[in-house]
Motif scaffolding. Structure first.
Motif, PDB file in Angstrom:
ATOM      1  N   VAL A   1     -14.356   2.364   3.741  1.00  0.00           N
ATOM      2  CA  VAL A   1     -14.039   1.363   2.953  1.00  0.00           C
ATOM      3  C   VAL A   1     -13.816   1.946   1.432  1.00  0.00           C
ATOM      4  N   ASP A   2     -12.865   1.300   0.822  1.00  0.00           N
ATOM      5  CA  ASP A   2     -12.553   1.522  -0.545  1.00  0.00           C
ATOM      6  C   ASP A   2     -12.200   2.900  -0.650  1.00  0.00           C
ATOM      7  N   THR A   3     -11.387   3.254   0.038  1.00  0.00           N
ATOM      8  CA  THR A   3     -11.181   4.910   0.036  1.00  0.00           C
ATOM      9  C   THR A   3      -9.531   5.235  -0.411  1.00  0.00           C
ATOM     10  N   PRO A   4      -9.412   5.969  -1.568  1.00  0.00           N
ATOM     11  CA  PRO A   4      -8.174   6.411  -1.823  1.00  0.00           C
ATOM     12  C   PRO A   4      -7.125   7.096  -0.884  1.00  0.00           C
ATOM     13  N   VAL A   5      -6.069   6.555  -0.467  1.00  0.00           N
ATOM     14  CA  VAL A   5      -5.410   7.373   0.557  1.00  0.00           C
ATOM     15  C   VAL A   5      -3.828   7.273   0.252  1.00  0.00           C
ATOM     16  N   THR A   6      -3.044   7.997   0.589  1.00  0.00           N
ATOM     17  CA  THR A   6      -1.583   8.004   0.740  1.00  0.00           C
ATOM     18  C   THR A   6      -1.020   7.648   1.976  1.00  0.00           C
ATOM     19  N   VAL A   7      -0.334   6.655   1.828  1.00  0.00           N
ATOM     20  CA  VAL A   7       0.221   6.316   3.430  1.00  0.00           C
ATOM     21  C   VAL A   7       1.718   6.516   3.539  1.00  0.00           C
ATOM     22  N   THR A   8       2.201   7.203   4.328  1.00  0.00           N
ATOM     23  CA  THR A   8       3.668   7.389   4.610  1.00  0.00           C
ATOM     24  C   THR A   8       4.150   7.289   5.747  1.00  0.00           C
ATOM     25  N   VAL A   9       5.090   6.724   5.874  1.00  0.00           N
ATOM     26  CA  VAL A   9       5.774   6.329   7.133  1.00  0.00           C
ATOM     27  C   VAL A   9       7.309   6.964   7.316  1.00  0.00           C
ATOM     28  N   THR A  10       7.631   7.714   8.345  1.00  0.00           N
ATOM     29  CA  THR A  10       8.738   8.432   8.254  1.00  0.00           C
ATOM     30  C   THR A  10       9.458   8.165   9.863  1.00  0.00           C
ATOM     31  N   ASP A  11      10.922   7.988   9.829  1.00  0.00           N
ATOM     32  CA  ASP A  11      11.297   7.430  11.116  1.00  0.00           C
ATOM     33  C   ASP A  11      11.632   8.454  12.058  1.00  0.00           C
ATOM     34  N   GLU A  12      12.298   8.354  13.012  1.00  0.00           N
ATOM     35  CA  GLU A  12      12.651   9.521  14.056  1.00  0.00           C
ATOM     36  C   GLU A  12      13.397  10.561  13.331  1.00  0.00           C
ATOM     37  N   ASP A  13      14.279  10.148  12.487  1.00  0.00           N
ATOM     38  CA  ASP A  13      15.172  11.270  11.923  1.00  0.00           C
ATOM     39  C   ASP A  13      14.425  11.896  10.595  1.00  0.00           C
TER      40      ASP A  13
ATOM     41  N   VAL B   1      11.986   9.106   5.154  1.00  0.00           N
ATOM     42  CA  VAL B   1      10.638   8.541   4.629  1.00  0.00           C
ATOM     43  C   VAL B   1      10.963   7.027   4.512  1.00  0.00           C
ATOM     44  N   VAL B   2      10.451   6.127   5.330  1.00  0.00           N
ATOM     45  CA  VAL B   2      10.591   4.731   5.205  1.00  0.00           C
ATOM     46  C   VAL B   2       9.646   4.126   4.051  1.00  0.00           C
ATOM     47  N   HIS B   3       8.404   4.570   4.117  1.00  0.00           N
ATOM     48  CA  HIS B   3       7.572   3.898   3.061  1.00  0.00           C
ATOM     49  C   HIS B   3       6.714   4.995   2.559  1.00  0.00           C
ATOM     50  N   THR B   4       6.385   5.154   1.284  1.00  0.00           N
ATOM     51  CA  THR B   4       5.071   5.967   1.112  1.00  0.00           C
ATOM     52  C   THR B   4       4.482   5.204  -0.168  1.00  0.00           C
ATOM     53  N   ALA B   5       3.086   5.341  -0.216  1.00  0.00           N
ATOM     54  CA  ALA B   5       2.401   4.669  -1.419  1.00  0.00           C
ATOM     55  C   ALA B   5       1.108   5.384  -1.498  1.00  0.00           C
ATOM     56  N   GLU B   6       0.597   5.401  -2.852  1.00  0.00           N
ATOM     57  CA  GLU B   6      -0.665   5.864  -2.944  1.00  0.00           C
ATOM     58  C   GLU B   6      -1.428   4.631  -3.277  1.00  0.00           C
ATOM     59  N   THR B   7      -2.472   4.426  -2.533  1.00  0.00           N
ATOM     60  CA  THR B   7      -3.275   3.007  -2.362  1.00  0.00           C
ATOM     61  C   THR B   7      -4.685   3.363  -2.158  1.00  0.00           C
ATOM     62  N   ARG B   8      -5.426   2.524  -1.746  1.00  0.00           N
ATOM     63  CA  ARG B   8      -6.834   2.403  -1.194  1.00  0.00           C
ATOM     64  C   ARG B   8      -6.963   1.492   0.086  1.00  0.00           C
ATOM     65  N   THR B   9      -7.714   1.875   0.778  1.00  0.00           N
ATOM     66  CA  THR B   9      -8.313   0.968   1.929  1.00  0.00           C
ATOM     67  C   THR B   9      -9.109  -0.223   1.109  1.00  0.00           C
ATOM     68  N   GLY B  10      -9.281  -1.244   1.875  1.00  0.00           N
ATOM     69  CA  GLY B  10      -9.614  -2.451   1.379  1.00  0.00           C
ATOM     70  C   GLY B  10     -11.146  -2.545   1.626  1.00  0.00           C
ATOM     71  N   ALA B  11     -11.914  -3.769   1.145  1.00  0.00           N
ATOM     72  CA  ALA B  11     -13.142  -3.760   1.712  1.00  0.00           C
ATOM     73  C   ALA B  11     -13.590  -3.910   3.248  1.00  0.00           C
ATOM     74  N   ASN B  12     -12.419  -4.218   3.781  1.00  0.00           N
ATOM     75  CA  ASN B  12     -12.342  -4.322   5.519  1.00  0.00           C
ATOM     76  C   ASN B  12     -12.248  -2.823   6.054  1.00  0.00           C
ATOM     77  N   GLY B  13     -11.742  -1.864   5.015  1.00  0.00           N
ATOM     78  CA  GLY B  13     -11.493  -0.580   5.809  1.00  0.00           C
ATOM     79  C   GLY B  13      -9.839  -0.156   6.250  1.00  0.00           C
ATOM     80  N   PHE B  14      -9.158  -1.307   6.042  1.00  0.00           N
ATOM     81  CA  PHE B  14      -7.752  -1.196   6.317  1.00  0.00           C
ATOM     82  C   PHE B  14      -6.944  -1.222   5.127  1.00  0.00           C
ATOM     83  N   VAL B  15      -5.851  -0.904   5.284  1.00  0.00           N
ATOM     84  CA  VAL B  15      -4.626  -0.779   4.443  1.00  0.00           C
ATOM     85  C   VAL B  15      -3.192  -1.460   5.066  1.00  0.00           C
ATOM     86  N   GLY B  16      -2.721  -2.228   4.446  1.00  0.00           N
ATOM     87  CA  GLY B  16      -1.787  -2.913   5.170  1.00  0.00           C
ATOM     88  C   GLY B  16      -0.524  -2.787   4.628  1.00  0.00           C
ATOM     89  N   THR B  17       0.747  -2.704   5.427  1.00  0.00           N
ATOM     90  CA  THR B  17       1.983  -2.285   4.920  1.00  0.00           C
ATOM     91  C   THR B  17       2.988  -3.268   5.641  1.00  0.00           C
TER      92      THR B  17
END
Length: 200
Positions: free
Chosen positions: A129-141, A144-160
């Motif tokens: 919960v409320d944990t700083p994270v970097t989320v990165t999504v790369t495709d098959e090639d 980088v499709v998506h990257t963000a420095e964010t944090r998990t929410g009170a529910n422990g999730f981070v949505g994209t």
């Protein structure tokens, strides 16, 4: 092997599952028979929760930020691949989600996780919960499709929100250097809830 089977929790974790209720996938064994909920207007269903006036994407983003007692306990909001399924004792309604985007929510974990396929915005609870994270999504090639420095929410999730039709790798790194990665897809048969990404 279908892609969603690649996202199954490790056997050693099976006994530690079930932090909170989430929505099973389409292949889950049916529970006891029940009467289908009555279909009602989305605005009427959301009115008691003061959630009217938002489209599907806005409602997803709003509910994802809530946690604990702030989440409407009498509302089930399940993110499907192309719509938001809303259920209360009064009935059931749907709101469409963007045709070109796919919502996926990840709950990175270190010790405990739970099974999930369709993300529930009002009942799913992750470990970190409320944990700083970097989320990165790369495709098959490797792009980088998506990257963000964010944090998990009170529910422990981070949505994209990601482009539909993406196949690749989802990587999460915590601020203390722990990293985990899983296969990811954003097609019609893919999960909107990822609870198998262990950071170590």
């Amino acid at each position: 092997m279908r892609r969603r089977h690649l996202l199954t929790a490790a056997p050693a974790l099976a006994a530690a599952l079930a932090l909170s209720a989430c929505t099973p996938g389409p292949d889950a064994a049916p529970t006891a028979p029940s009467t289908a909920p009555a279909a009602i207007d989305a605005a009427a269903l959301l009115a008691p929760f003061n959630l009217t006036g938002r489209d599907g994407r806005e409602l997803v983003d709003h509910l994802e930020k809530l946690g604990g007692d702030d989440r409407p306990s009498e509302l089930m909001a399940s993110v499907r691949t192309d719509h938001l399924l809303l259920t209360t004792d009064a009935g059931e309604a749907t709101l469409p989600l963007p045709a070109d985007l796919f919502y996926v929510s990840v709950a990175p974990f270190a010790e405990q996780t739970h099974e999930c396929f369709y993300h529930s915005l009002t009942t799913c609870q992750g470990e970190l919960v409320d944990t700083p994270v970097t989320v990165t999504v790369t495709d098959e090639d490797g792009t980088v499709v998506h990257t963000a420095e964010t944090r998990t929410g009170a529910n422990g999730f981070v949505g994209t929100w990601l482009p539909r039709g993406t196949t690749g790798i989802l990587t999460v790194t915590t601020d203390d250097g722990r990293t985990g990665r899983v296969n990811l897809g954003t097609g019609a048969d893919d999960p909107t809830c990822v609870t198998t990404l262990r950071v170590a």
